[in-house]
Design a protein around this motif. Structure first.
Motif, PDB file in Angstrom:
ATOM      1  N   ALA A 172      -9.241  86.310 -16.664  1.00  0.00           N
ATOM      2  CA  ALA A 172     -10.561  85.721 -16.878  1.00  0.00           C
ATOM      3  C   ALA A 172     -11.344  85.862 -15.578  1.00  0.00           C
ATOM      4  N   PHE A 173     -12.647  85.620 -15.659  1.00  0.00           N
ATOM      5  CA  PHE A 173     -13.482  85.703 -14.460  1.00  0.00           C
ATOM      6  C   PHE A 173     -14.538  84.608 -14.510  1.00  0.00           C
ATOM      7  N   VAL A 174     -14.826  84.039 -13.338  1.00  0.00           N
ATOM      8  CA  VAL A 174     -15.824  82.981 -13.204  1.00  0.00           C
ATOM      9  C   VAL A 174     -16.776  83.381 -12.078  1.00  0.00           C
ATOM     10  N   TRP A 175     -18.079  83.351 -12.360  1.00  0.00           N
ATOM     11  CA  TRP A 175     -19.051  83.790 -11.375  1.00  0.00           C
ATOM     12  C   TRP A 175     -19.259  82.778 -10.256  1.00  0.00           C
ATOM     13  N   ASN A 176     -19.008  81.498 -10.520  1.00  0.00           N
ATOM     14  CA  ASN A 176     -19.285  80.463  -9.529  1.00  0.00           C
ATOM     15  C   ASN A 176     -18.264  79.356  -9.675  1.00  0.00           C
ATOM     16  N   ASP A 177     -17.566  79.017  -8.586  1.00  0.00           N
ATOM     17  CA  ASP A 177     -16.530  77.987  -8.697  1.00  0.00           C
ATOM     18  C   ASP A 177     -17.108  76.602  -8.957  1.00  0.00           C
ATOM     19  N   GLU A 178     -18.428  76.435  -8.812  1.00  0.00           N
ATOM     20  CA  GLU A 178     -19.039  75.142  -9.113  1.00  0.00           C
ATOM     21  C   GLU A 178     -19.007  74.827 -10.607  1.00  0.00           C
ATOM     22  N   THR A 179     -18.795  75.861 -11.422  1.00  0.00           N
ATOM     23  CA  THR A 179     -18.700  75.631 -12.869  1.00  0.00           C
ATOM     24  C   THR A 179     -17.297  75.203 -13.292  1.00  0.00           C
ATOM     25  N   ILE A 180     -16.362  75.157 -12.343  1.00  0.00           N
ATOM     26  CA  ILE A 180     -14.989  74.756 -12.657  1.00  0.00           C
ATOM     27  C   ILE A 180     -14.881  73.236 -12.531  1.00  0.00           C
ATOM     28  N   GLU A 181     -14.385  72.613 -13.558  1.00  0.00           N
ATOM     29  CA  GLU A 181     -14.254  71.154 -13.595  1.00  0.00           C
ATOM     30  C   GLU A 181     -12.859  70.750 -13.116  1.00  0.00           C
ATOM     31  N   ARG A 182     -12.822  69.778 -12.208  1.00  0.00           N
ATOM     32  CA  ARG A 182     -11.541  69.290 -11.697  1.00  0.00           C
ATOM     33  C   ARG A 182     -10.997  68.214 -12.627  1.00  0.00           C
ATOM     34  N   LEU A 183      -9.711  68.333 -12.975  1.00  0.00           N
ATOM     35  CA  LEU A 183      -9.052  67.363 -13.856  1.00  0.00           C
ATOM     36  C   LEU A 183      -8.114  66.475 -13.040  1.00  0.00           C
ATOM     37  N   PRO A 184      -7.722  65.339 -13.574  1.00  0.00           N
ATOM     38  CA  PRO A 184      -6.792  64.455 -12.840  1.00  0.00           C
ATOM     39  C   PRO A 184      -5.514  65.191 -12.470  1.00  0.00           C
ATOM     40  N   PRO A 185      -4.986  64.922 -11.276  1.00  0.00           N
ATOM     41  CA  PRO A 185      -3.792  65.655 -10.826  1.00  0.00           C
ATOM     42  C   PRO A 185      -2.544  65.212 -11.570  1.00  0.00           C
ATOM     43  N   SER A 186      -1.559  66.097 -11.563  1.00  0.00           N
ATOM     44  CA  SER A 186      -0.248  65.765 -12.113  1.00  0.00           C
ATOM     45  C   SER A 186       0.669  65.348 -10.967  1.00  0.00           C
ATOM     46  N   ALA A 187       1.874  64.917 -11.292  1.00  0.00           N
ATOM     47  CA  ALA A 187       2.814  64.456 -10.272  1.00  0.00           C
ATOM     48  C   ALA A 187       3.162  65.584  -9.312  1.00  0.00           C
ATOM     49  N   ALA A 188       3.213  65.263  -8.013  1.00  0.00           N
ATOM     50  CA  ALA A 188       3.510  66.261  -6.991  1.00  0.00           C
ATOM     51  C   ALA A 188       5.016  66.373  -6.777  1.00  0.00           C
ATOM     52  N   GLY A 189       5.461  67.557  -6.356  1.00  0.00           N
ATOM     53  CA  GLY A 189       6.872  67.789  -6.101  1.00  0.00           C
ATOM     54  C   GLY A 189       7.077  68.448  -4.754  1.00  0.00           C
ATOM     55  N   LEU A 190       8.279  68.984  -4.530  1.00  0.00           N
ATOM     56  CA  LEU A 190       8.612  69.627  -3.260  1.00  0.00           C
ATOM     57  C   LEU A 190       7.725  70.834  -3.008  1.00  0.00           C
ATOM     58  N   ARG A 191       7.485  71.651  -4.066  1.00  0.00           N
ATOM     59  CA  ARG A 191       6.634  72.835  -3.893  1.00  0.00           C
ATOM     60  C   ARG A 191       5.222  72.429  -3.484  1.00  0.00           C
ATOM     61  N   ASP A 192       4.731  71.322  -4.036  1.00  0.00           N
ATOM     62  CA  ASP A 192       3.393  70.853  -3.668  1.00  0.00           C
ATOM     63  C   ASP A 192       3.343  70.509  -2.177  1.00  0.00           C
ATOM     64  N   ALA A 193       4.382  69.830  -1.693  1.00  0.00           N
ATOM     65  CA  ALA A 193       4.418  69.451  -0.279  1.00  0.00           C
ATOM     66  C   ALA A 193       4.467  70.689   0.613  1.00  0.00           C
ATOM     67  N   LEU A 194       5.263  71.679   0.198  1.00  0.00           N
ATOM     68  CA  LEU A 194       5.376  72.908   0.976  1.00  0.00           C
ATOM     69  C   LEU A 194       4.050  73.663   1.007  1.00  0.00           C
ATOM     70  N   GLU A 195       3.401  73.760  -0.155  1.00  0.00           N
ATOM     71  CA  GLU A 195       2.123  74.456  -0.219  1.00  0.00           C
ATOM     72  C   GLU A 195       1.048  73.707   0.569  1.00  0.00           C
ATOM     73  N   ALA A 196       1.129  72.376   0.567  1.00  0.00           N
ATOM     74  CA  ALA A 196       0.180  71.589   1.357  1.00  0.00           C
ATOM     75  C   ALA A 196       0.368  71.877   2.844  1.00  0.00           C
ATOM     76  N   TRP A 197       1.630  72.024   3.267  1.00  0.00           N
ATOM     77  CA  TRP A 197       1.907  72.372   4.670  1.00  0.00           C
ATOM     78  C   TRP A 197       1.347  73.751   4.996  1.00  0.00           C
ATOM     79  N   ARG A 198       1.578  74.713   4.092  1.00  0.00           N
ATOM     80  CA  ARG A 198       1.031  76.058   4.293  1.00  0.00           C
ATOM     81  C   ARG A 198      -0.490  76.012   4.444  1.00  0.00           C
ATOM     82  N   SER A 199      -1.123  75.286   3.550  1.00  0.00           N
ATOM     83  CA  SER A 199      -2.586  75.189   3.577  1.00  0.00           C
ATOM     84  C   SER A 199      -3.063  74.533   4.869  1.00  0.00           C
TER      85      SER A 199
END
Length: 741
Positions: A125-152
């Motif tokens: 799929a393709f989106v011309w502008n990320d402002e049209t993307i709606e953020r939804l409530p987050p799901s439960a975080a896990g080990l991969r989330d923590a690792l990716e947060a560190w990377r970021s």
């Protein structure tokens, strides 16, 4: 037996890629293309590069309201711009059009569909502008989330501490994030033959393993009881696997990183079993593990280059390096001197196959660049990453120090890549030619043994026969025209008798950054062993026709540039004009008075054209061989067709490139009757927004018995004639029972 079992299991695993069985709610089972709302969770770190962001979304639902239903499967969502707000694990909803991925079906093309399928992606799929993307409530975080947060967090810290381009390179070396490296710098690393150091690989993983081993051994030897109770060396080796696994995950799990990590694990296991470590066996085991765990991995470019480079280094150092029992600085120096030539020579056929370029300066660049980028900078960068959770200020200081080291290193790479001879474009070998090249290298390695002599002689003979065939093919008396699949645009290559080559248009995506010249037209030319063209022509000044021309001007050094003299507008046109000037090609404004060659005639525009629309200013070229004529019409419309009908005797042609992609503004009944084509080629993009070709125009051609071939359905279409008979072929197997009249 083990090898046979591995091959069997590997073949079975490949079926998951080649013929996947989707669950009922998988997005690939939807009727595509489909305009809908997509809900899902970002399943990988966003890939930001070249002015766009790619989000890999694990679908959770599609549709809205009562039409909403559960969904599964991965969707590759391209977003224009860098979309900085989105991270791994975020949930989103976006209105978009889901599509099945599609290749540009032209010879030499990159297998984009297979590339995505090997990652489990079958919908895009393709989106011309990320402002049209709606953020939804987050799901439960896990080990991969923590690792990716560190990377970021590390990437953000590096970005703030080190100015570009050094900051972007440091991110690539520490966390495997290469998106910030601009195309110009990446090209410089490629031309210098050191682009491999931008990927986390064996050297980086080896540094982590070695440092961890030394640290754990030192800690263990602090305890007299542990020294007496356990084998400190083995315990330290096992303990070092923890940091190796952590770093592998932190760096993004690239193929080269995984290969290196698995080889470390294999070496540790061999040590625990009291067996000597054999690099070739470890390499074979690692390749088997990756191929079984990741279906289709051996088809990945990174897999091939990673394993072949290591294999070449091992074989090269064993064949040309010091004796195994040799010690001292002379032996180490001799071994080091062999590494770069062995790796470059071993991977040269693969780089020609995948990138159609071979670096000549790499022999000098690697011994200079690798110690800078692969040792000093990596040590500082990894130290910064290690202390960042506890001391962010210290991490910034280490990153800044790494940046200071990087700046002269980047300057050296750019200087080495600058000469025109630093890297050379080469023809793309076929799979058979690739096998012959590696057979030749294998034979040379085995010399002076008899088997080596025989293998090298047979392979070299095969290459000479192949070269002779290509000389005959390229310089023969036949006329060959290929209409390439460039999406919603036009691109054609004329191979004229005697080896002359003319490229007419090169496709393009208005407002986009995808270069059809580099990605579609150039690979086709190189599969035909064409390194230079006689002329590049644009039929008219619309970017879906001239967008890829700038690349061809820079890399294929045409003697002449042909156009109608009616200019375009905008940044893309200005870029083309700058490329024309820089190329040094002779610029020719063509009209019906132009004399090109006995077999090439200009039928339009006339010299007194006036001020037509850009479409009606299109060049119309007629090429013929014997009784067979080919008519190339650009995007002419009704007015230009009427001008051509003033001299209808020049129009009859066996092959017609249909005007204006089959639009209803062209292909009037009188024009179609005057040309009376046996074969009509329509260059159109799949599911294009203009809905071309117009059904009534396609019916008009078919009603008179014309064989209509569309590039969206047939891929690239090739016609070849000896002046009497006509052969028609296409990438997707479309055929015409066509012969000259």
């Amino acid at each position: 037996a083990a090898a046979a079992m591995a091959l069997g299991v590997g073949a079975q695993r490949m079926s998951v890629v080649q013929a996947p069985e989707f669950p009922p709610d998988h997005v690939a089972r939807l009727t595509l293309p489909l305009r809908t709302a997509l809900e899902g969770r970002i399943a990988a770190a966003p890939d930001r590069r070249d002015g766009r962001t790619v989000l890999l979304v694990a679908a959770e639902a599609v549709g809205r309201g009562t039409a909403r239903r559960r969904a599964s499967g991965l969707v590759r969502v391209g977003v224009r711009g860098r979309a900085p707000a989105w991270r791994y694990g975020d949930r989103l909803r976006v209105d978009t059009i889901l599509r099945a991925p599609r290749n540009f079906e032209s010879p030499g093309r990159f297998d984009y569909v297979g590339h995505l399928a090997r990652r489990g992606v079958h919908v895009t799929a393709f989106v011309w502008n990320d402002e049209t993307i709606e953020r939804l409530p987050p799901s439960a975080a896990g080990l991969r989330d923590a690792l990716e947060a560190w990377r970021s967090r590390l990437a953000t810290t590096i970005d703030g501490a080190v100015a570009p381009p050094a900051g972007a390179v440091l991110q690539a070396l520490v966390v495997g994030e290469e998106g910030g490296i601009d195309a110009g710098l990446r090209d410089a690393f490629s031309r210098a033959g050191v682009v491999h150091i931008l990927s986390i690989s064996g050297l980086h993983v080896g540094l982590v393993a070695g440092a961890a081993f030394a640290l754990f051994r030192w800690l263990l030897t602090r305890s007299e009881w542990l020294v007496l109770a356990v084998d400190v060396e083995r315990a330290a080796a096992v303990a070092s696997l923890g940091p190796v696994v952590l770093y592998t995950a932190l760096s993004g799990l690239g193929v080269a990183t995984l290969r290196s990590a698995i080889m470390v694990v294999v070496a540790v296991l061999a040590g625990l079993c009291g067996r000597p470590v054999d690099v070739l066996r470890s390499l074979a085991v690692t390749a088997t593990i990756l191929a079984l765990a990741w279906p289709g991995a051996p088809l990945e470019i990174s897999f091939q280059l990673s394993f072949v480079s290591v294999l070449a280094i091992v074989v090269g150092t064993r064949r040309l390096g010091p004796a195994r029992n040799a010690r001292g600085w002379r032996a180490r120096l001799r071994a080091a001197a062999v590494v770069s030539p062995a790796a470059l020579l071993g991977t040269a056929p693969l780089t020609a196959f995948h990138f159609h370029q071979v670096s000549l300066v790499g022999l000098v660049a690697n011994p200079i660049a690798v110690p800078i980028f692969g040792s000093i900078v990596v040590v500082l960068g990894l130290a910064g990453a290690l202390v960042e959770p506890l001391a962010p200020a210290a991490a910034k200081a280490l990153f800044r120090l790494a940046g200071l080291v990087l700046r002269p290193g980047i300057a050296i790479v750019r200087r080495l890549a600058a000469p025109p001879w630093a890297a050379v474009d080469v023809p793309i070998p076929t799979v058979g030619e690739l096998a012959l090249l590696y057979a030749t290298l294998a034979g040379l390695v085995l010399l002076p043994r008899r088997g080596g002599r025989v293998l090298a002689a047979v392979a070299l003979t095969g290459l000479l026969v192949d070269a002779g065939w290509w000389v005959r093919e390229r310089s023969g008396p036949h006329l060959r025209a290929t209409f390439l699949d460039v999406g919603q645009g036009d691109a054609g290559v004329l191979e004229l008798p005697g080896g002359r080559v003319v490229v007419v248009d090169a496709g393009g995506f208005p407002g986009g950054d995808f270069d059809t010249g580099a990605a579609v037209v150039a690979p086709f030319l190189l599969t035909r062993k064409i390194l230079r063209v006689d002329a590049v022509a644009i039929t008219h000044a619309h970017p879906d026709h001239f967008g890829g021309v700038a690349y061809l001007l820079a890399h294929f050094h045409p003697r002449e540039f042909w156009w109608s003299g009616v200019p375009g507008t905008g940044v893309e046109w200005q870029r083309l004009m700058a490329a024309v000037q820089a190329s040094g090609a002779r610029v020719r404004r063509l009209d019906t008075t132009a004399q090109l060659a006995p077999d090439v005639a200009v039928l339009h525009p006339p010299p007194d054209l006036g001020t037509p629309s850009i479409n009606d200013s299109s060049l119309v070229l007629r090429v013929h061989s014997g009784r067979v004529g080919l008519l190339l019409t650009g995007d002419i419309e009704a007015a230009a067709e009427q001008r051509l009908l003033a001299d209808p005797a020049r129009l009859p042609s066996v092959v017609l490139k249909v005007p204006h992609h089959g639009s209803r503004t062209s292909s009037a009944p009188g024009f179609v009757s005057a040309v009376a084509p046996v074969v009509a080629v329509m260059s159109v993009g799949a599911d294009n927004r203009y809905r071309l070709p117009t059904p009534e125009i396609e019916r008009r051609y078919r009603a008179r018995g014309t064989c209509v071939l569309r590039t969206d359905r047939c891929g690239a279409v090739t016609v070849e004639t000896d002046g009497d008979r006509l052969a028609v072929d296409s990438m997707r197997g479309c055929r015409c029972p066509a012969t000259a009249r």
